[in-house]
Each structure stands twice: as structure tokens, then as C-alpha cells.
Design a protein around this motif. Structure first.
Motif, PDB file in Angstrom:
ATOM      1  N   GLY B  86       0.828  -1.211   0.000  1.00  0.00           N
ATOM      2  CA  GLY B  86       0.000   0.000   0.000  1.00  0.00           C
ATOM      3  C   GLY B  86       0.856   1.252   0.000  1.00  0.00           C
ATOM      4  O   GLY B  86       0.612   2.192  -0.762  1.00  0.00           O
ATOM      5  N   VAL B  87       1.899   1.261   0.859  1.00  0.00           N
ATOM      6  CA  VAL B  87       2.811   2.420   0.925  1.00  0.00           C
ATOM      7  C   VAL B  87       3.548   2.572  -0.412  1.00  0.00           C
ATOM      8  O   VAL B  87       3.565   3.655  -1.005  1.00  0.00           O
ATOM      9  N   VAL B  88       4.126   1.446  -0.887  1.00  0.00           N
ATOM     10  CA  VAL B  88       4.903   1.499  -2.147  1.00  0.00           C
ATOM     11  C   VAL B  88       4.000   1.906  -3.314  1.00  0.00           C
ATOM     12  O   VAL B  88       4.380   2.737  -4.150  1.00  0.00           O
ATOM     13  N   GLY B  89       2.798   1.342  -3.349  1.00  0.00           N
ATOM     14  CA  GLY B  89       1.859   1.673  -4.419  1.00  0.00           C
ATOM     15  C   GLY B  89       1.484   3.138  -4.419  1.00  0.00           C
ATOM     16  O   GLY B  89       1.483   3.799  -5.465  1.00  0.00           O
ATOM     17  N   SER B  90       1.190   3.662  -3.231  1.00  0.00           N
ATOM     18  CA  SER B  90       0.817   5.079  -3.116  1.00  0.00           C
ATOM     19  C   SER B  90       1.955   5.985  -3.593  1.00  0.00           C
ATOM     20  O   SER B  90       1.736   6.934  -4.357  1.00  0.00           O
ATOM     21  N   VAL B  91       3.177   5.677  -3.141  1.00  0.00           N
ATOM     22  CA  VAL B  91       4.345   6.486  -3.541  1.00  0.00           C
ATOM     23  C   VAL B  91       4.581   6.353  -5.050  1.00  0.00           C
ATOM     24  O   VAL B  91       4.846   7.343  -5.739  1.00  0.00           O
ATOM     25  N   THR B  92       4.426   5.115  -5.573  1.00  0.00           N
ATOM     26  CA  THR B  92       4.645   4.886  -7.015  1.00  0.00           C
ATOM     27  C   THR B  92       3.666   5.708  -7.857  1.00  0.00           C
ATOM     28  O   THR B  92       4.066   6.380  -8.808  1.00  0.00           O
ATOM     29  N   PHE B  93       2.394   5.654  -7.488  1.00  0.00           N
ATOM     30  CA  PHE B  93       1.400   6.430  -8.246  1.00  0.00           C
ATOM     31  C   PHE B  93       1.727   7.925  -8.182  1.00  0.00           C
ATOM     32  O   PHE B  93       1.627   8.641  -9.181  1.00  0.00           O
ATOM     33  N   GLY B  94       2.109   8.398  -6.979  1.00  0.00           N
ATOM     34  CA  GLY B  94       2.466   9.819  -6.828  1.00  0.00           C
ATOM     35  C   GLY B  94       3.657  10.194  -7.701  1.00  0.00           C
ATOM     36  O   GLY B  94       3.661  11.237  -8.374  1.00  0.00           O
ATOM     37  N   LEU B  95       4.671   9.299  -7.709  1.00  0.00           N
ATOM     38  CA  LEU B  95       5.872   9.573  -8.519  1.00  0.00           C
ATOM     39  C   LEU B  95       5.536   9.559 -10.010  1.00  0.00           C
ATOM     40  O   LEU B  95       6.084  10.351 -10.783  1.00  0.00           O
ATOM     41  N   PHE B  96       4.635   8.661 -10.400  1.00  0.00           N
ATOM     42  CA  PHE B  96       4.234   8.638 -11.813  1.00  0.00           C
ATOM     43  C   PHE B  96       3.498   9.925 -12.186  1.00  0.00           C
ATOM     44  O   PHE B  96       3.687  10.471 -13.283  1.00  0.00           O
ATOM     45  N   GLY B  97       2.660  10.404 -11.247  1.00  0.00           N
ATOM     46  CA  GLY B  97       1.998  11.693 -11.486  1.00  0.00           C
ATOM     47  C   GLY B  97       3.026  12.792 -11.720  1.00  0.00           C
ATOM     48  O   GLY B  97       2.903  13.605 -12.650  1.00  0.00           O
ATOM     49  N   MET B  98       4.067  12.805 -10.846  1.00  0.00           N
ATOM     50  CA  MET B  98       5.139  13.805 -10.996  1.00  0.00           C
ATOM     51  C   MET B  98       5.893  13.600 -12.314  1.00  0.00           C
ATOM     52  O   MET B  98       6.298  14.563 -12.978  1.00  0.00           O
TER      53      MET B  98
END
Lengths: 119, 139
Positions: B86-98
Motif C-alpha cells: 500500500g505504501v509502495v503503491g501510493s508512492v509509485t502512483f504519486g511519482l508517476f503523477g510527478m
């Protein structure tokens, strides 16, 4: 805009760090909301026990009720002990009377035999 | 019986299943031989390598899916895996947005993936909250 590097790499690292901290914060919020407040607030007057709120006034009332009940139980026990002792003494007295009556009966028997012999 | 338990818990974990499935399918799509990163929206991601990004995303997604499958039938077994994913997924999606913001700065073309990934990051955070509640309540 073609040809530029987009956004610098350090921005991505900062984003990842902020994202991880946000994740940790969300986990903490979820963890606390499921388990309830485990330690009392700084005023020391109230605390939550799972879902129930217990204040110091309610605890004082409960303590007073338990104390009154204990005193009443002690008084009852004392009364019961006195009644038991009275009953014991009564049984002793009745036994003693029965012995006395038995002795009188024997003496009456002796006297009647003596009277019969003297005739 | 295992399937029954997964189906029973699927209703409350549907957003988590979606996030995990989306990560896996996206990663698997990037592993396809076609050059997905040649599209303007992915301009920023080219330096990371399509294959590496694909394996990373598919790996996280698959692990999260496995955690959900096992945790659906054995409540106490894999909740920690779900929490980490969940943590990794959330950070990954955020980084992809960036990353899509970076692509916009490179090409000047705004991709729909920008808003979508930030929203998915928020959805993953929402999932994370309920995973923490679930872990605290059921172990």
C-alpha cells in the motif's frame, strides 16, 4: 519545451520522501482509530476504555457504592454470629434442663420405692 | 471455501484490488515488446528504461495481489505485505503523477495520466488507512 530534462531528479526524491511520510501518517491514523486511545489525556480526569468513556466522578460513585456494600456485609456477618451464639446457648440450656428432669424422675422413683417398703 | 472468503472480503477491499490490479497490468503492458515509452506522455520516464519500470510495477502489483489473495483466506497471514505494498503503491502512483508533470515540461503535451496517477495515489492512501485499521483489528 522539447530538449529540457523535465523536472530535476531531487524533486522526485523529495516527492518519494513526502509520499512515504504521508503513508506512515495514514497508517498511524488508521491504527489509532481502530484501537482507541490507550493512554489518558494530560488532565488525568478522564480516559477512554475502548469505546466507553469513564470519568472520575463515575469511578468515585462506584467506589463509594462498593465500600457501603462491604460495610453492610460486615454488619450482617456480625449479626449472624450473635444469633448463632444465642442459639448455641439455648441448646445448652435445654440439654441442662433435660438432665435435671431425668434426675428428678430418678429421685421420685427412689422415694416411691422407699414409701412402698415402709408400708 | 477460500474463494468464498475472498469474495466475502472483496466488497470491502475492492479499491485495494483495483490499485494492485492496475499496477500489475500497467507493469505487464510495459513489458510488452512495443515501445510504449516512445509516446510523448512518457518522455520523462525514458531515462529509467521501459523494461525496468515494467518489471518494478508488475512485481509490486503481483505481490500486492498475492497478499490480497492469501490475506482474503488467511486473515492474519499477509496483512504486513498488504501494508508495505500500500505504501509502495501510493508512492509509485504519486511519482508517476510527478513524472507526467516532467513529461509535460519536456514535450509540452499534457497527459491524462497526470491527474489519474495523483488520484490513484490518493486512492492507495485511502486503502492504506483501511489496511491499518484491518491489521489493528484482526492482526
Amino acid at each position: 519545451m522539447d530538449g529540457s530534462a523535465g523536472i530535476p531528479e531531487w524533486v522526485m526524491w523529495v516527492g518519494a520522501a513526502i509520499g512515504s511520510m504521508l503513508g506512515a501518517l495514514v497508517i498511524r491514523l488508521g491504527w489509532k482509530s481502530a484501537g482507541g486511545e490507550k493512554s489518558g489525556p494530560s488532565d488525568g480526569k478522564t480516559f477512554t476504555l475502548d469505546a466507553a468513556l469513564v470519568d472520575s466522578g463515575a469511578v468515585r460513585l462506584l467506589t463509594a457504592a462498593i465500600e457501603a456494600h462491604t460495610m453492610e456485609a460486615v454488619a450482617h456477618r456480625s449479626e449472624a454470629e450473635k444469633a448463632r451464639q444465642i442459639g448455641y446457648r439455648m441448646v445448652e440450656a435445654v440439654n441442662s434442663c433435660a438432665g435435671e428432669i431425668e434426675e428428678l424422675r430418678r429421685e421420685i422413683g427412689d422415694l416411691s420405692r422407699e414409701i412402698a417398703r415402709s408400708k | 471455501m477460500i474463494t468464498g472468503r475472498i469474495v466475502e472480503r472483496f466488497r470491502e477491499r475492492v479499491s485495494e484490488w483495483f490499485c494492485a490490479g492496475y499496477l500489475f497490468i500497467w507493469g505487464a503492458s510495459l513489458l510488452h515488446p512495443s515501445a510504449a515509452f516512445s509516446a510523448p506522455g512518457y518522455a520523462f520516464f525514458r531515462k529509467f528504461g521501459e523494461n525496468d519500470v515494467g518489471w518494478t510495477l508488475a512485481g509490486i502489483g503481483l505481490l500486492w495481489l498475492l497478499g490480497l489473495i492469501v490475506n482474503g483466506s488467511r486473515q492474519k497471514a499477509t496483512s504486513t505485505i498488504r501494508l508495505c505494498c500500500g505504501v509502495v503503491g501510493s508512492v509509485t502512483f504519486g511519482l508517476f503523477g510527478m513524472g507526467f508533470v516532467g513529461s509535460y515540461y519536456i514535450t509540452g503535451i499534457l497527459s491524462a495520466g497526470l491527474g489519474l496517477n495523483f488520484l490513484l495515489s490518493l486512492l492507495a492512501l485511502y486503502c492504506l488507512y483501511w489496511i491499518a485499521v484491518d491489521k489493528r483489528t484482526n492482526g
